[in-house]
Write a protein that holds these residues in place. Structure first.
Motif, PDB file in Angstrom:
ATOM      1  N   CYS B  87     -83.593   8.387  22.516  1.00  0.00           N
ATOM      2  CA  CYS B  87     -82.616   9.290  23.136  1.00  0.00           C
ATOM      3  C   CYS B  87     -83.223   9.987  24.341  1.00  0.00           C
ATOM      4  CB  CYS B  87     -82.126  10.322  22.123  1.00  0.00           C
ATOM      5  SG  CYS B  87     -81.350   9.582  20.684  1.00  0.00           S
ATOM      6  N   ALA B  88     -84.374  10.627  24.133  1.00  0.00           N
ATOM      7  CA  ALA B  88     -85.002  11.390  25.206  1.00  0.00           C
ATOM      8  C   ALA B  88     -85.540  10.471  26.297  1.00  0.00           C
ATOM      9  CB  ALA B  88     -86.138  12.233  24.639  1.00  0.00           C
ATOM     10  N   THR B  89     -85.912   9.250  25.910  1.00  0.00           N
ATOM     11  CA  THR B  89     -86.588   8.373  26.850  1.00  0.00           C
ATOM     12  C   THR B  89     -85.611   7.465  27.599  1.00  0.00           C
ATOM     13  OG1 THR B  89     -88.464   8.435  25.338  1.00  0.00           O
ATOM     14  CG2 THR B  89     -88.536   6.781  27.069  1.00  0.00           C
ATOM     15  N   ALA B  90     -84.525   7.062  26.923  1.00  0.00           N
ATOM     16  CA  ALA B  90     -83.602   6.125  27.577  1.00  0.00           C
ATOM     17  C   ALA B  90     -82.132   6.527  27.444  1.00  0.00           C
ATOM     18  CB  ALA B  90     -83.796   4.716  26.998  1.00  0.00           C
ATOM     19  N   GLY B  91     -81.859   7.668  26.859  1.00  0.00           N
ATOM     20  CA  GLY B  91     -80.451   8.076  26.719  1.00  0.00           C
ATOM     21  C   GLY B  91     -79.867   7.824  25.344  1.00  0.00           C
ATOM     22  N   GLY B  92     -80.551   6.998  24.560  1.00  0.00           N
ATOM     23  CA  GLY B  92     -80.135   6.772  23.171  1.00  0.00           C
ATOM     24  C   GLY B  92     -78.893   5.920  23.025  1.00  0.00           C
ATOM     25  N   ILE B  93     -78.510   5.699  21.781  1.00  0.00           N
ATOM     26  CA  ILE B  93     -77.329   4.876  21.518  1.00  0.00           C
ATOM     27  C   ILE B  93     -76.083   5.551  22.085  1.00  0.00           C
ATOM     28  CG2 ILE B  93     -76.864   5.839  19.191  1.00  0.00           C
ATOM     29  CD1 ILE B  93     -76.433   2.570  18.663  1.00  0.00           C
ATOM     30  N   GLN B  94     -76.129   6.890  22.168  1.00  0.00           N
ATOM     31  CA  GLN B  94     -74.972   7.613  22.699  1.00  0.00           C
ATOM     32  C   GLN B  94     -74.739   7.350  24.181  1.00  0.00           C
ATOM     33  OE1 GLN B  94     -77.706   8.811  21.339  1.00  0.00           O
ATOM     34  NE2 GLN B  94     -78.431  10.734  22.203  1.00  0.00           N
ATOM     35  N   ALA B  95     -75.707   6.726  24.849  1.00  0.00           N
ATOM     36  CA  ALA B  95     -75.496   6.370  26.256  1.00  0.00           C
ATOM     37  C   ALA B  95     -74.475   5.245  26.400  1.00  0.00           C
ATOM     38  CB  ALA B  95     -76.818   5.977  26.917  1.00  0.00           C
ATOM     39  N   LEU B  96     -74.061   4.662  25.291  1.00  0.00           N
ATOM     40  CA  LEU B  96     -72.992   3.650  25.373  1.00  0.00           C
ATOM     41  C   LEU B  96     -71.753   4.247  26.025  1.00  0.00           C
ATOM     42  CD1 LEU B  96     -73.294   1.844  21.912  1.00  0.00           C
ATOM     43  CD2 LEU B  96     -73.562   0.784  24.177  1.00  0.00           C
ATOM     44  N   ARG B  97     -71.608   5.559  25.893  1.00  0.00           N
ATOM     45  CA  ARG B  97     -70.428   6.169  26.519  1.00  0.00           C
ATOM     46  C   ARG B  97     -70.489   6.115  28.042  1.00  0.00           C
ATOM     47  NH1 ARG B  97     -72.394  11.643  24.834  1.00  0.00           N
ATOM     48  NH2 ARG B  97     -72.803  12.916  26.674  1.00  0.00           N
ATOM     49  N   ASN B  98     -71.700   5.906  28.599  1.00  0.00           N
ATOM     50  CA  ASN B  98     -71.810   5.795  30.059  1.00  0.00           C
ATOM     51  C   ASN B  98     -71.023   4.592  30.572  1.00  0.00           C
ATOM     52  OD1 ASN B  98     -73.688   7.657  29.267  1.00  0.00           O
ATOM     53  ND2 ASN B  98     -75.450   6.700  30.279  1.00  0.00           N
ATOM     54  N   LEU B  99     -70.830   3.603  29.678  1.00  0.00           N
ATOM     55  CA  LEU B  99     -70.132   2.375  30.076  1.00  0.00           C
ATOM     56  C   LEU B  99     -68.628   2.495  29.829  1.00  0.00           C
ATOM     57  CD1 LEU B  99     -72.571  -0.092  28.259  1.00  0.00           C
ATOM     58  CD2 LEU B  99     -72.552   0.444  30.713  1.00  0.00           C
ATOM     59  N   ALA B 100     -68.210   3.625  29.240  1.00  0.00           N
ATOM     60  CA  ALA B 100     -66.791   3.759  28.879  1.00  0.00           C
ATOM     61  C   ALA B 100     -66.238   5.049  29.479  1.00  0.00           C
ATOM     62  CB  ALA B 100     -66.667   3.789  27.352  1.00  0.00           C
ATOM     63  N   ASP B 101     -65.001   5.364  29.146  1.00  0.00           N
ATOM     64  CA  ASP B 101     -64.408   6.622  29.569  1.00  0.00           C
ATOM     65  C   ASP B 101     -64.676   7.639  28.456  1.00  0.00           C
ATOM     66  OD1 ASP B 101     -62.805   8.788  30.069  1.00  0.00           O
ATOM     67  OD2 ASP B 101     -61.089   7.611  30.757  1.00  0.00           O
ATOM     68  N   ALA B 102     -65.617   8.555  28.714  1.00  0.00           N
ATOM     69  CA  ALA B 102     -66.067   9.481  27.660  1.00  0.00           C
ATOM     70  C   ALA B 102     -64.915  10.333  27.133  1.00  0.00           C
ATOM     71  CB  ALA B 102     -67.197  10.360  28.191  1.00  0.00           C
ATOM     72  N   ASP B 103     -64.044  10.783  28.013  1.00  0.00           N
ATOM     73  CA  ASP B 103     -62.922  11.634  27.573  1.00  0.00           C
ATOM     74  C   ASP B 103     -62.012  10.886  26.611  1.00  0.00           C
ATOM     75  OD1 ASP B 103     -63.748  13.840  28.947  1.00  0.00           O
ATOM     76  OD2 ASP B 103     -62.606  13.342  30.767  1.00  0.00           O
ATOM     77  N   GLU B 104     -61.812   9.621  26.933  1.00  0.00           N
ATOM     78  CA  GLU B 104     -60.952   8.810  26.067  1.00  0.00           C
ATOM     79  C   GLU B 104     -61.567   8.674  24.668  1.00  0.00           C
ATOM     80  OE1 GLU B 104     -59.820   4.271  26.353  1.00  0.00           O
ATOM     81  OE2 GLU B 104     -59.365   5.290  28.254  1.00  0.00           O
ATOM     82  N   TRP B 105     -62.875   8.485  24.625  1.00  0.00           N
ATOM     83  CA  TRP B 105     -63.560   8.370  23.329  1.00  0.00           C
ATOM     84  C   TRP B 105     -63.451   9.674  22.545  1.00  0.00           C
ATOM     85  CZ3 TRP B 105     -68.824   5.307  23.294  1.00  0.00           C
ATOM     86  CH2 TRP B 105     -68.560   3.965  23.650  1.00  0.00           C
ATOM     87  N   ILE B 106     -63.666  10.784  23.245  1.00  0.00           N
ATOM     88  CA  ILE B 106     -63.607  12.093  22.565  1.00  0.00           C
ATOM     89  C   ILE B 106     -62.207  12.293  21.991  1.00  0.00           C
ATOM     90  CG2 ILE B 106     -63.681  14.603  22.930  1.00  0.00           C
ATOM     91  CD1 ILE B 106     -65.884  14.018  25.068  1.00  0.00           C
ATOM     92  N   ALA B 107     -61.213  11.944  22.797  1.00  0.00           N
ATOM     93  CA  ALA B 107     -59.829  12.101  22.340  1.00  0.00           C
ATOM     94  C   ALA B 107     -59.547  11.196  21.145  1.00  0.00           C
ATOM     95  CB  ALA B 107     -58.864  11.793  23.481  1.00  0.00           C
ATOM     96  N   GLY B 108     -60.199  10.049  21.135  1.00  0.00           N
ATOM     97  CA  GLY B 108     -59.968   9.096  20.055  1.00  0.00           C
ATOM     98  C   GLY B 108     -60.662   9.499  18.749  1.00  0.00           C
ATOM     99  N   VAL B 109     -61.736  10.279  18.867  1.00  0.00           N
ATOM    100  CA  VAL B 109     -62.551  10.580  17.687  1.00  0.00           C
ATOM    101  C   VAL B 109     -62.202  11.947  17.084  1.00  0.00           C
ATOM    102  CG1 VAL B 109     -64.896  11.068  16.900  1.00  0.00           C
ATOM    103  CG2 VAL B 109     -64.467   9.116  18.415  1.00  0.00           C
ATOM    104  N   TYR B 110     -62.016  12.943  17.911  1.00  0.00           N
ATOM    105  CA  TYR B 110     -61.886  14.314  17.403  1.00  0.00           C
ATOM    106  C   TYR B 110     -60.429  14.761  17.344  1.00  0.00           C
ATOM    107  CZ  TYR B 110     -66.897  14.528  18.044  1.00  0.00           C
ATOM    108  OH  TYR B 110     -68.232  14.279  17.969  1.00  0.00           O
ATOM    109  N   ALA B 111     -60.070  15.453  16.248  1.00  0.00           N
ATOM    110  CA  ALA B 111     -58.714  15.971  16.085  1.00  0.00           C
ATOM    111  C   ALA B 111     -58.426  17.050  17.132  1.00  0.00           C
ATOM    112  CB  ALA B 111     -58.537  16.528  14.681  1.00  0.00           C
ATOM    113  N   GLN B 112     -59.461  17.819  17.466  1.00  0.00           N
ATOM    114  CA  GLN B 112     -59.278  18.922  18.423  1.00  0.00           C
ATOM    115  C   GLN B 112     -60.256  18.717  19.591  1.00  0.00           C
ATOM    116  OE1 GLN B 112     -57.174  21.559  17.953  1.00  0.00           O
ATOM    117  NE2 GLN B 112     -56.635  21.357  15.789  1.00  0.00           N
TER     118      GLN B 112
END
Ligand code: SF4
Ligand code: SF4
Ligand code: SF4
Ligand code: SF4
Lengths: 380, 260
Positions: B87-112
């Protein structure tokens, strides 16, 4: 047939050869352990044939053969249930003598700041290796030359080497990756063994290659092999030789390689090569290693570690502030120009014994014979 | 006698697994506490994020607006800054969101989704401040971290262990799983440090230690195609734990069709 086997091939008729019926094979284990040897032999482990501790013939790879291709090694069933009906596995004898990783010495600092050095206590077991191939023995000869016969004797290697006994088994079923005929190193084990066996359906033709090998065979009191048995064994080895499909374009490629340092083939192979070091790690003659420190956390002592290195790593060509061979093109060229080129100056022959391991165990199937042929002016 | 060197262990966007390299070290952790003063390490109970230290270990990627200020502040009061983990060295698995629309993912995952405030990208620490040394791995392991600390205490930069996993795989006499079973092993492009643990257990390496030096990801990707993997499956071998590491990202783009 002898011309196919090369000049190193002994005329087997001049040797006293015994006949070891298959059901008496286990007496060999008994004789070796009576002399204090721990036996190592071929066994199926993790989808390959590897040398490991062995105590009886029941553990040998019965009815198993190896199908080898560039980048591929598969075990399959072999008709007839023989025990040595395969060519080779991922390692020759190298790891038994030139350890992949070992501590050479330890240094400690006392309260006054004085340093004391302690060499690693090396008390190697007596090992009898059963199933060595001709190419393995040719490679062993080269490793001996490197580790024992230069200006400095490698103590760790020497201690293990003194305690090694070799029971060779001549090849009657080379793999498609084998090319020991073209390098002059097989498939018959010509020298460097204590005992050599050739497997037939109902037993083994056995010959001694050293006084101790002779004593062991003597204690087992086998009958002499019949003329037919000896002839069958010779023919089986000769047939194995004829099956080989690969070859190097010449036994001495030194000048060809050094005259072609800018050949476009180096770029071509560099695009395919992973620079992973698998070829050098499986090569039974490669001897490069690196040495590093393993300091204790409190900083008062450190182990001095030696481990296998490779001309494909960055550290191999690093000198203060400069990596001489940063790119794969230079690293692959180093491997080939050394192995097939400057070995002639260093050791009087090529460093390749034709075992084919670097071909099969290269994850992307780069074929040393094909690359050498292309650089030699032919090939694809 | 000189005061003991001070160290801190900080957490950003991460799973906390790398901190276990310290916490699970057993006696070694106590030995370490004799050699250094641990001034900040929340999971171990020390909380003083603003005290100056000699070595700051950073776990986790830069993922929220607060992280940007926080990492700069840490850099300002740390002599050496060492990242630990993917994570600290390369961005981690969560950097997959760099390839997608982060807002769309957040909207898809969280109720609020309005409670979530994160950056559009997850990035390595080195994109924001100077990093003195990087320890790769998901997670890093105790010997790796202790070796780096020991070398820093000796006053030298730690040795960068960047050879391929294959070298350790062969040294441990492991039979190659790619050659014998045709599985898509990432060892030939992956940095050593784990002791080739996956191949030793008969499975293919999945590159949790990130790219090795001189990694030829395109040649390996082609080999995976030859083993029968569909382009999408090849892309997923590279777009995993260290997806944002440049040589893996390049191969990922190529086989996911993003380059077309
Ligand atoms: S170069 Fe390849 S074929 Fe030749 S001895 Fe080494 S591993 Fe065997
Ligand atoms: S190279 Fe020759 S000696 Fe070695 S395994 Fe193949 S056939 Fe046997
Ligand atoms: S030739 Fe094959 S085994 Fe050797 S470094 Fe290149 S890819 Fe690896
Ligand atoms: S199993 Fe994987 S890491 Fe090991 S040698 Fe094969 S490709 Fe390399």
């Amino acid at each position: 047939m002898d011309t196919i086997l090369g000049p190193e091939c002994m005329n087997s008729n001049e040797k006293i050869q015994g006949w070891m019926p298959r059901e008496r094979f286990d007496e060999l284990f008994g004789a070796l352990s009576a002399l204090g040897y721990t036996c190592y032999g071929p066994q199926v482990r993790d989808h390959a044939i590897v040398y490991a501790r062995i105590t009886s013939s029941g553990e040998l790879p019965r009815g198993v053969t190896d199908a080898q291709q560039p980048g591929s090694y598969r075990l399959t069933h072999s008709e007839g249930g023989r025990w040595f009906d395969w060519a080779n596995g991922p390692q020759a004898l190298k790891p038994l003598l030139f350890a992949p990783r070992e501590s050479l010495w330890r240094v400690a600092r006392d309260a006054q700041g004085r340093l004391s050095f302690t060499p690693a206590a090396e008390r190697p077991a007596k090992i009898a290796l059963i199933g060595a191939r001709a190419c393995d023995l040719a490679a062993l000869r080269l490793q001996d030359q490197h580790f024992l016969e230069g200006a400095y004797v490698d103590e760790a290697y020497a201690a293990r080497r003194r305690n090694l006994l070799v029971v060779a088994v001549n090849c009657t079923r080379p793999a498609s990756t084998c090319f020991c005929v073209s390098t002059g190193d097989g498939p018959r084990a010509a020298s460097g063994f204590d005992i050599a066996l050739t497997e037939l359906d109902d037993g083994f033709v056995a010959e001694a290659g050293s006084p101790v090998g002779g004593e062991i065979l003597g204690t087992l009191v086998f009958d002499a092999a019949s003329r037919v048995q000896v002839k069958d064994a010779d023919e089986a080895i000769a047939q194995g030789a004829q099956q080989q499909v690969r070859s190097l374009p010449s036994r001495n490629l030194r000048d060809v390689l050094f005259d072609n340092l800018d050949h476009p083939r180096w770029d071509d192979v560099a695009a395919r090569c992973l620079s992973c070091g698998n070829c050098t790690s499986v090569c039974p003659t490669c001897f490069c290693h690196r040495e590093t420190e393993e300091p204790q956390l409190d900083g008062t002592a450190s182990g001095h570690l030696r481990e296998w290195d490779s001309c494909f790593t960055q550290g191999h060509s690093y000198i203060h502030g400069l990596t001489v061979r940063a790119a794969t093109r230079e690293r692959y060229r180093q491997w080939l120009t050394h192995k097939l080129g400057s070995w002639h100056d260093q050791y009087g022959r090529s460093g390749c014994v034709g075992c084919g391991r670097c071909i099969a165990w290269c994850p992307v199937g780069i074929d040393i014979a094909e690359e050498a042929t292309a650089l030699h002016g032919g090939g694809k | 006698m000189n005061p003991k060197p001070k160290i801190a262990v900080h957490k950003f966007a991460s799973c906390d697994g790398c901190q276990l390299a310290f916490l699970n070290a057993g006696e070694k952790f106590l030995e370490l506490a004799q050699l250094v003063e641990i001034v900040h390490f929340v999971e171990a109970g020390m909380v003083a994020p603003d005290r100056p230290v000699d070595i700051a270990f950073i776990e986790g990627s830069i993922s929220t607006p607060e992280h940007l200020d926080h990492i700069r502040a840490i850099r300002g009061h740390s002599r050496f800054l060492v990242t630990i983990g993917a994570c600290a060295t390369a961005g981690g698995i969560q950097a997959l969101r760099n390839l997608a629309d982060a807002d769309e993912w957040i909207a898809g995952v969280y109720a609020q989704p309005r409670y979530i405030r994160s950056l559009a990208t997850s990035t390595p620490v080195s994109h924001h401040v100077k990093v003195d040394f990087e320890l790769w791995g998901c997670p890093v392991n105790t010997p790796q971290v202790m070796a780096a600390i020991r070398q820093l205490l000796f006053g030298v930069m730690p040795v960068d262990e960047h050879d391929k996993v294959c070298m350790d795989c062969k040294r441990s006499q492991t039979v190659c799983v790619m050659v014998t079973q045709g599985v898509p092993c990432m060892g030939p492009v992956t940095r050593t440090g784990c002791g080739a643990i996956c191949p030793r257990f008969g499975r293919d390496c999945y590159a949790c230690y990130g790219p090795a030096e001189n990694a030829n990801s395109l040649a390996l990707g082609r080999r995976f195609e030859g083993l029968g993997l569909m382009p999408d499956a090849v892309a997923r071998r590279f777009l995993f734990i260290n997806n944002a590491a440049p040589v893996f990202a390049e191969a990922g783009r190529r086989w996911s069709g993003a380059d077309d």
